[in-house]
Design a protein around this motif. Structure first.
Motif, PDB file in Angstrom:
ATOM      1  N   UNK A   1       0.831  -1.207   0.000  1.00  0.00           N
ATOM      2  CA  UNK A   1       0.000   0.000   0.000  1.00  0.00           C
ATOM      3  C   UNK A   1       0.866   1.258   0.000  1.00  0.00           C
ATOM      4  N   UNK A   2       0.287   2.340  -0.536  1.00  0.00           N
ATOM      5  CA  UNK A   2       0.980   3.631  -0.516  1.00  0.00           C
ATOM      6  C   UNK A   2       0.826   4.295   0.837  1.00  0.00           C
ATOM      7  N   UNK A   3       1.284   5.548   0.932  1.00  0.00           N
ATOM      8  CA  UNK A   3       1.194   6.262   2.222  1.00  0.00           C
ATOM      9  C   UNK A   3       0.417   7.566   2.061  1.00  0.00           C
ATOM     10  N   UNK A   4      -0.049   8.066   3.189  1.00  0.00           N
ATOM     11  CA  UNK A   4      -0.706   9.374   3.224  1.00  0.00           C
ATOM     12  C   UNK A   4       0.346  10.395   3.654  1.00  0.00           C
ATOM     13  N   UNK A   5       0.516  11.439   2.834  1.00  0.00           N
ATOM     14  CA  UNK A   5       1.581  12.424   3.087  1.00  0.00           C
ATOM     15  C   UNK A   5       0.936  13.768   3.391  1.00  0.00           C
ATOM     16  N   UNK A   6       1.456  14.450   4.400  1.00  0.00           N
ATOM     17  CA  UNK A   6       0.877  15.741   4.793  1.00  0.00           C
ATOM     18  C   UNK A   6       1.214  16.812   3.756  1.00  0.00           C
ATOM     19  N   UNK A   7       0.245  17.701   3.453  1.00  0.00           N
ATOM     20  CA  UNK A   7       0.515  18.773   2.480  1.00  0.00           C
ATOM     21  C   UNK A   7       0.839  20.104   3.169  1.00  0.00           C
TER      22      UNK A   7
ATOM     23  N   UNK B   1       2.130  22.356   7.002  1.00  0.00           N
ATOM     24  CA  UNK B   1       2.740  22.322   8.333  1.00  0.00           C
ATOM     25  C   UNK B   1       1.711  22.869   9.315  1.00  0.00           C
ATOM     26  N   UNK B   2       1.615  22.296  10.504  1.00  0.00           N
ATOM     27  CA  UNK B   2       0.667  22.797  11.488  1.00  0.00           C
ATOM     28  C   UNK B   2       0.296  21.698  12.466  1.00  0.00           C
ATOM     29  N   UNK B   3      -0.865  21.898  13.122  1.00  0.00           N
ATOM     30  CA  UNK B   3      -1.296  20.917  14.119  1.00  0.00           C
ATOM     31  C   UNK B   3      -2.475  20.128  13.567  1.00  0.00           C
ATOM     32  N   UNK B   4      -2.430  18.793  13.756  1.00  0.00           N
ATOM     33  CA  UNK B   4      -3.518  17.965  13.216  1.00  0.00           C
ATOM     34  C   UNK B   4      -4.818  18.246  13.972  1.00  0.00           C
ATOM     35  N   UNK B   5      -5.934  18.182  13.257  1.00  0.00           N
ATOM     36  CA  UNK B   5      -7.236  18.391  13.915  1.00  0.00           C
ATOM     37  C   UNK B   5      -8.058  17.110  13.827  1.00  0.00           C
ATOM     38  N   UNK B   6      -8.857  16.886  14.855  1.00  0.00           N
ATOM     39  CA  UNK B   6      -9.704  15.686  14.893  1.00  0.00           C
ATOM     40  C   UNK B   6     -10.696  15.714  13.729  1.00  0.00           C
ATOM     41  N   UNK B   7     -11.137  16.922  13.371  1.00  0.00           N
ATOM     42  CA  UNK B   7     -12.139  17.070  12.314  1.00  0.00           C
ATOM     43  C   UNK B   7     -11.604  16.520  10.982  1.00  0.00           C
ATOM     44  N   UNK B   8     -10.369  16.917  10.616  1.00  0.00           N
ATOM     45  CA  UNK B   8      -9.855  16.486   9.308  1.00  0.00           C
ATOM     46  C   UNK B   8      -9.468  14.999   9.321  1.00  0.00           C
ATOM     47  N   UNK B   9      -8.951  14.498  10.454  1.00  0.00           N
ATOM     48  CA  UNK B   9      -8.621  13.057  10.524  1.00  0.00           C
ATOM     49  C   UNK B   9      -9.911  12.239  10.375  1.00  0.00           C
ATOM     50  N   UNK B  10     -10.959  12.697  11.034  1.00  0.00           N
ATOM     51  CA  UNK B  10     -12.237  11.984  10.986  1.00  0.00           C
ATOM     52  C   UNK B  10     -12.757  11.900   9.550  1.00  0.00           C
ATOM     53  N   UNK B  11     -12.631  13.011   8.822  1.00  0.00           N
ATOM     54  CA  UNK B  11     -13.166  13.048   7.451  1.00  0.00           C
ATOM     55  C   UNK B  11     -12.354  12.166   6.489  1.00  0.00           C
ATOM     56  N   UNK B  12     -11.088  11.884   6.854  1.00  0.00           N
ATOM     57  CA  UNK B  12     -10.225  11.127   5.936  1.00  0.00           C
ATOM     58  C   UNK B  12     -10.042   9.669   6.356  1.00  0.00           C
ATOM     59  N   UNK B  13     -10.808   9.220   7.365  1.00  0.00           N
ATOM     60  CA  UNK B  13     -10.569   7.865   7.876  1.00  0.00           C
ATOM     61  C   UNK B  13     -10.826   6.768   6.856  1.00  0.00           C
ATOM     62  N   UNK B  14     -11.691   7.059   5.888  1.00  0.00           N
ATOM     63  CA  UNK B  14     -11.959   6.022   4.881  1.00  0.00           C
ATOM     64  C   UNK B  14     -10.814   5.892   3.874  1.00  0.00           C
ATOM     65  N   UNK B  15      -9.824   6.793   3.956  1.00  0.00           N
ATOM     66  CA  UNK B  15      -8.681   6.738   3.027  1.00  0.00           C
ATOM     67  C   UNK B  15      -7.565   5.818   3.532  1.00  0.00           C
TER      68      UNK B  15
END
Length: 601
Positions: free
Chosen positions: A481-487, A489-503
């Protein structure tokens, strides 16, 4: 006849070497009644205690019936073979410890081969006979067969065997009749291990290990092979390449119990520590001032793997570590080479990077872990195996791997190993476990442990050792499998992780600082995906029903250092700092990655 016995304890990882030494120390009344020493006394550094393995060999001595027994505790991992090979030079005999259920394992074979080749007299101890499912008689037969296969002499094949449990503190000549002490083992040492021979003549002593004291500097430890060494004696130091340096002994210490005692003179056959000699390396000979003669140089097996070590150039460099420059990295690696014989460091075209050659992933990861604890920041690349051309044929290192696994999941293990060009040689039933033996390319083992443990619900027991170089086996599929790479710099938010969990699954929790180009998760497909984990929720002054549901996030996957080393691909680095281990792309921006993509194909 000298009243000295020098004995090394050898065994596979986790068969009970260090526990046995503990019990011998207690049995010979080395401690006062009220002294609390705890367990695993010889595994003194933090890493050894955490991992439950011996990394650096150590020696202690005990008195038994007015005879001094020098005991050397050796590592069981084949990755630390350099340690084992040099300390066996100090011994006249070995205690081979074998688990009463598992029997001789690949690394038992590796260390036993070294001991028998040196002509050492073995005593076999079948340990852990208190375990259920144990099979002491079968294990004894297996050890005899192992000795026979390793070309042991008639005398070595006629070895005494003892049964017991180090943990419960007893040894006996018959496993069905437990005793309550270690007398049987200590008597066997006095009876079967030859006393240290005294050779007349001019001084010869090989440096087989080092110690360091902030008061007196580096201390040479070794066994006096011939003659005697005295305090204040002028000596010649014969280097590996034959160069001779004149020097003088300032102090001499011999080992008593866990400590050392200062003495005036040490005769041939005893192990001692020499203070005051400058510029020595392991394998050098301390010889007579007038007529220096060199002892045979210690031969060490070749390294089979290399990794790129480079300075930390990520956006977070210097935040956690004290030592971050290439000079710090260069000095630390060269200091390690002085005592770690199986390690080699080669400079690269870039002044900030070094190629470090070692015996295996564990050997290199212990070095990286030690460095990060000392306050170093560095980045390491993907481990690569060393390829040789033998008679015009491209060859790679092959390992012999043994897997013990519950019978119902053995099929999954065979499938995983054969995908990586492994070849099944032996399949037999041991109790309720299936015993599998394979030949597999060393590069096939990188990343295999994780998959095998996942497929067997953590029940597989794996061990491997270097077998030799064989023709190249072809390409092995890498990470699927490939990887998920951050685009950003900053602090991760629960909102964006939640929206991308299916990835895919994530390696970072909410509220963690990340930078552009950092690997933050594993993609469900085989390509890399750039994601934004920093984006927050757009807030309005209207409240909509249902859209304010709490986020439910799966826990982040946390990798250990070895797992990270097995996970990364050629275009990725592991950033190692005293407090964190991060995975990142070598080229942080997506544009740079596209430009340089051809380099890694």
């Amino acid at each position: 006849m000298q009243k000295i016995r020098n004995i090394a304890i050898i065994a596979h990882v986790d068969h009970g070497k260090t526990t046995l030494v503990d019990k011998i120390l207690h049995f010979t009344n080395l401690f006062r009644e009220n002294e609390q020493m705890g367990e695993l006394i010889l595994d003194s550094n933090d890493l050894e205690r955490e991992r439950g393995i011996t990394i650096v060999s150590k020696n202690v001595s005990v008195q038994y019936q007015d005879i001094k027994i020098n005991i050397i505790d050796t590592p069981g991992h084949a990755d630390f073979g350099g340690e084992v090979e040099r300390v066996l030079k100090m011994a006249d005999g070995v205690i081979l410890l074998v688990d009463a259920f598992e029997g001789p394992m690949p690394q038992t074979r590796f260390v036993t081969q070294k001991a028998l080749a040196l002509g050492l007299k073995p005593i076999v101890v079948v340990n852990k006979v208190d375990k259920e499912n144990c099979r002491p008689e079968e294990v004894y037969e297996a050890v005899f067969e192992l000795f026979f296969n390793l070309d042991a002499t008639e005398e070595q094949l006629d070895f005494p065997v003892l049964y017991g449990s180090s943990k419960q503190g007893w040894m006996s000549t018959d496993w069905k009749q437990p005793t309550d002490n270690f007398t049987a083992l200590l008597d066997a040492i006095l009876e079967h291990i030859p006393s240290a021979p005294y050779s007349e003549g001019t001084l010869q002593m090989q440096v087989t290990s080092l110690d360091y004291s902030s008061f007196v500097g580096r201390i040479a430890i070794g066994r006096v092979a011939r003659g005697s060494i005295k305090e204040n004696q002028p000596i010649s130091l014969v280097k590996r390449e034959g160069k001779i340096v004149k020097s003088r002994v300032k102090e001499l210490h011999t080992f008593v119990g866990l400590g050392r005692v200062k003495v005036q003179e040490v005769k041939a056959g005893d192990i001692c520590a020499v203070v005051g000699i400058e510029g020595f390396d392991i394998g050098d000979t301390i010889a007579d001032f007038e007529n220096p003669e060199q002892l045979a140089i210690i031969k060490i097996d070749e390294p089979t793997m290399n990794m790129l070590f480079t300075i930390n150039n990520s956006p977070f460099f210097g935040k956690e570590g004290k030592f971050v420059t290439s000079r710090h990295l260069h000095d630390r690696l060269h200091k390690e080479m002085e005592k770690n014989l199986a390690l080699r460091v080669v400079p690269t075209e870039s002044p900030d990077s070094f190629l470090v050659y070692g015996r295996g992933i564990l050997h290199l990861s212990v070095l990286i872990e030690t460095m990060r604890r000392e306050g170093y920041e560095l980045q390491v690349g993907q481990p690569q195996v060393i390829i040789k051309e033998i008679d015009g044929v491209k060859c790679e290192p092959i390992e012999t791997m043994v897997v013990d696994v519950p019978a119902e999941v053995s099929g999954k293990v065979i499938e995983l190993v054969t995908q990586r060009k492994g070849e099944l040689l032996v399949m037999e039933t041991k109790g309720d476990m299936q015993h599998l033996e394979f030949d597999i390319p060393a590069r096939g083992i990188i990343g295999l442990r994780n998959n095998v443990l996942t497929a067997t619900a953590g029940e597989a027991v794996m061990a491997h050792r270097f077998k030799g170089y064989e023709p190249w086996k072809g390409t092995i599929p890498g990470r699927l499998s490939g990887v998920l790479v951050s685009m950003e710099k900053g602090q991760t938010t629960a909102y964006s992780i939640d929206k991308l969990q299916d990835r895919g699954r994530f390696f970072v929790d909410p509220g963690v600082d990340i930078y552009e180009g950092q690997i933050v998760g594993e993609h469900i497909r085989d390509n890399d995906l750039v994601v934004n984990l920093v984006k927050g929720k757009q807030l309005t002054n209207m409240r909509a029903s249902g859209s304010d549901d709490n986020t439910r996030i799966a826990p982040a996957v946390k990798f250990s250092l070895e797992e990270s080393m097995e996970y990364i691909q050629a275009d990725e680095y592991i950033e190692v700092t005293p407090k964190s281990i991060r995975l990142r792309k070598i080229y942080l921006t997506e544009n740079e990655r596209k430009i340089n993509a051809k380099k890694f194909q």
